[in-house]
Design a protein around this motif. Structure first.
Motif, PDB file in Angstrom:
ATOM      1  N   VAL A   1       0.856  -1.178   0.000  1.00 37.41           N
ATOM      2  CA  VAL A   1       0.000   0.000   0.000  1.00 37.41           C
ATOM      3  C   VAL A   1       0.894   1.231   0.000  1.00 37.41           C
ATOM      4  O   VAL A   1       1.750   1.387   0.872  1.00 37.41           O
ATOM      5  N   ASP A   2       0.680   2.096  -0.963  1.00 43.09           N
ATOM      6  CA  ASP A   2       1.525   3.275  -1.121  1.00 43.09           C
ATOM      7  C   ASP A   2       0.780   4.506  -0.608  1.00 43.09           C
ATOM      8  O   ASP A   2      -0.215   4.930  -1.188  1.00 43.09           O
ATOM      9  N   ILE A   3       1.241   5.065   0.499  1.00 46.16           N
ATOM     10  CA  ILE A   3       0.632   6.283   1.043  1.00 46.16           C
ATOM     11  C   ILE A   3       1.578   7.472   0.938  1.00 46.16           C
ATOM     12  O   ILE A   3       1.286   8.554   1.468  1.00 46.16           O
ATOM     13  N   ARG A   4       2.693   7.285   0.266  1.00 45.00           N
ATOM     14  CA  ARG A   4       3.667   8.360   0.130  1.00 45.00           C
ATOM     15  C   ARG A   4       3.074   9.520  -0.673  1.00 45.00           C
ATOM     16  O   ARG A   4       2.389   9.318  -1.665  1.00 45.00           O
ATOM     17  N   GLY A   5       3.319  10.707  -0.194  1.00 44.82           N
ATOM     18  CA  GLY A   5       2.847  11.899  -0.888  1.00 44.82           C
ATOM     19  C   GLY A   5       1.459  12.344  -0.503  1.00 44.82           C
ATOM     20  O   GLY A   5       0.964  13.353  -1.032  1.00 44.82           O
TER      21      GLY A   5
END
Length: 701
Positions: free
Chosen positions: A465-469
């Protein structure tokens, strides 16, 4: 005996005048204080605030007759008044509001309100009016201006209610809650043509037969906590709020009509609905509450069977007439205009899927709650019907995947709160947060998810899961996700203030370096049950931290880096602490703490100086202070109050330890001294000759 001359007597009196004046002032002050104290302690003393007389809880057995005649509000709650007599209110012609709740009222005598015919609001809740209800009805009949009446908790049945309400056509608000009404028909509310609000909750109502037909102005109806089994041909077009929660309703069928219903809020929660309710075709509904029922959709069954063309027929018998209604139960929502619906709560039901186009009828939806169902999949976008959605709760389902319509436009652009906790998810759609420019809270706890970036596995990237940014993201829960020792920068570009990493036993096997991107902004951090040891974590970078949960770990000592933080809340329960630092109360941590949890640790009863210092703090609150224990000779004692023998023994033990050190050190010192003396005396002549030769000075010896 000589009499004083008049001139001398006058002079003496003039000299005594200041003293007499002072005595009079002191007496007046003393009398005033005494009178005030007597008035405040008097059982019948009422407090006057402008036009209100507050006589609550004064042990009054009758209405006081010595109150100000111009009062408009009289509060007599929690007294022992049994009868409201004819002369009780004769002195209060301006009375507008009278409250007699929680008395022992058995009777309102006819004529009791002749002096207060302008009464607007009357509360008679929690009395015994069932005993003389017919005479009470006669007393109420002379109140032409009465707007609000509360008859709750008086053991009234439907026949008694009909008599009491027969001449109260001016009523706008009526409460008959907590009585023993079982059945309602058209005779109960016949003359209440002005009624706007009716409360019938917590009775025993199981049948309603045209009881509300004459209430053309009724806007709010509460029938919660009764025994209604169904609502068929619902036709109250003027009603705005209907609460029928906590009944045993299995069917809700609105009248098949194109009339515009004013209904705005419908609460059918905590019933036994089997199907989605058949709602009015035209309404202003903005809140639909269906929580805790037995609903599902049946067009598709889990085994793949389709019931699309199966119908259900209802047989309606009204007197000598019989009517058969045919309904396609999985299709009704298509016939209702739900374009104004903003809140839909279908939590705690048995939905395992949502029909195609179900949410497309709700373009204004902002809050959708589908938690605690059996959903196996959920479609995020159906030609953009969820453009206004701000709160989506899909927690506690069986979700294994989320999926999007290809080319359907940005998914969930207005989303702020997203709850996916307690599912079976291993990944989320790529770019799911790309267009969510307002999201603040995400709960992914208790799924088997990993955060990006992840190391490649056999040449392929592991799902994550990508929550970067996500610059707007402030609250994130990853509890129980099975996170391992994370590396890289999984939180880069976020400004997290609340982070929950509880129940991840392998997430912190190294240090907290992977949290450095949010170390400045983080305010609340939960590391409960993460297998922490005292030496493994350095908190010195988290200077903004205000709340820290370290419970359920293996801490044997308090991490030294915590002493410099200015935490307001700290949880140290369920660790292996034997003591806290002796100076903890004087460190920045001790001065800033407002809430501290300490129980379920093996503290040493003889080293509780830190505990005594913390207890002297004025701002510090220890909610579990009565559960804090310490160990003493294999006994577990309450640290709050230790027995005197234990304290005395601890003092002796401390003294014995010091004495032991002294006993061990003294022989060693004496031995060294004796050895030094012997060596010195043995080598003294040689030393003196050597000094003489080098210095050239003669010295007798």
């Amino acid at each position: 005996m000589r009499r004083p001359s008049p001139r001398r007597a006058a002079a003496e009196m003039e000299a005594l005048l200041p003293v007499l004046s002072l005595l009079l002032v002191l007496l007046a002050v003393g009398w005033g204080d005494g009178a005030g104290a007597a008035w405040a302690m008097s059982p019948g003393g009422c407090e006057h605030v402008q036009s209100t007389a507050d006589c609550k809880r004064k042990w009054l057995s009758s209405v006081p007759g010595n109150l100000q005649g111009d009062i408009e509000e009289l509060l007599l709650d929690d007294n022992t008044i049994r009868v409201l007599g004819r002369a009780s209110l004769l002195s209060y012609h301006q009375l507008k509001h009278l409250s007699l709740t929680k008395n022992r009222m058995e009777l309102l005598e006819p004529g009791a309100f002749l002096g207060s015919r302008g009464l607007h609001a009357l509360s008679l809740a929690d009395n015994l009016l069932f005993t003389n209800y017919s005479l009470t009805a006669a007393a109420l009949s002379v109140l032409p201006a009465l707007r609000v009446l509360d008859l709750s908790g008086n053991q009234l049945n439907e026949d008694m209610a009909s008599v009491l309400l027969s001449n109260l056509s001016s009523l706008e608000s009526l409460s008959m809650a907590r009585n023993v009404i079982m059945r309602l028909d058209s005779s109960v509310f016949t003359n209440l043509t002005q009624l706007l609000e009716l409360n019938l909750e917590r009775n025993y109502i199981f049948e309603i037969d045209q009881a509300f037909e004459g209430l053309q102005r009724l806007q709010r109806l509460n029938i919660a906590y009764n025994y209604m089994t169904c609502i068929v041909d619902f036709n109250l077009t003027k009603l705005r709020v209907l609460n029928v929660s906590y009944n045993i309703i299995e069917w809700f069928l609105a009248l098949e009509s194109d009339d515009l219903f004013e209904l705005e809020v419908l609460d059918l929660s905590h019933n036994q609905l089997l199907f989605f309710p058949v709602l009015p075709r035209q309404s202003k509904l903005h809140s639909l509450l269906l929580k805790d029922n037995k609903m599902s959709f049946y067009q598709l069954l889990p085994n793949g069977t389709s019931l699309e063309n199966v119908t259900v027929q209802f047989l309606l018998i009204d007197g000598n007439s019989t009517n058969i209604t045919t309904v396609r139960l999985w299709d009704e929502v298509c016939y209702s205009n739900l374009s104004s619906l903003r809140l839909l709560d279908m939590s705690q039901n048995q939905f395992w899927y949502l029909p195609k186009g179900f949410l497309a009828k709700m373009p204004a939806l902002t809050h959708l709650k589908l938690n605690q169902n059996c959903l196996e999949t959920f479609q995020l976008s159906e030609r953009d019907p969820l453009a206004m959605l701000t709160d989506l709760d899909l927690s506690q389902n069986l979700l294994m995947e989320l999926w999007e319509d290809v080319g359907a436009g940005p998914a969930l652009p207005s989303l702020q709160l997203f709850n996916l906790s307690t599912n079976m998810l291993q990944a989320l759609p790529a770019g799911i947060f790309t267009h969510t420019k307002q999201i603040t809270t995400v709960d992914l706890s208790y799924n088997r998810l990993d955060l990006c970036p992840q190391l490649a596995v056999l040449g392929r990237s592991a799902p994550c899961v990508d929550i970067r940014g996500l610059a707007t993201l402030t609250r994130l829960s990853l509890a129980g996700c099975g996170l391992r020792d994370l590396g890289g920068h999984p939180f880069r570009g976020t400004a997290l203030t609340h982070l929950d990493l509880s129940d991840n036993r392998e997430a912190l096997s190294g240090d907290l370096g992977w949290l450095r991107d949010v170390a400045v902004t983080l305010q609340v951090l939960s590391l409960r049950n993460t297998n922490l040891s005292s030496a493994s974590v350095d908190f010195s970078a988290f200077q903004s931290l205000a709340g820290l949960d370290l419970s359920g770990n293996a801490l044997t000592t308090l991490p030294a880096s915590l002493g410099a933080l200015k935490l307001r809340s700290l949880d140290l329960r369920d660790n292996s602490l034997t003591a806290l630092p002796a100076d903890v109360a004087w460190r920045p941590l001790g001065r800033s703490l407002q809430e501290l949890y300490l129980s379920r640790n093996p503290y040493n009863c003889c080293t509780l100086g830190w505990w005594e210092a913390l207890q002297r703090g004025e701002r510090l609150r220890v909610p579990d202070r009565h559960e804090v224990t310490c160990n003493y000779d294999s006994q577990r004692l309450s640290a709050l109050v230790l027995p005197e023998p234990v304290l005395r023994d601890c003092r002796w033990r401390t003294a014995d330890t010091a004495l032991l050190y002294l006993v061990l050190a003294l022989p060693t010192c004496l031995t060294l001294l004796v050895a030094f003396t012997v060596v010195f005396l043995t080598l003294k002549p040689k030393l003196l000759k050597m000094v003489k030769r080098r210095c050239g000075v003669s010295s007798p010896y």
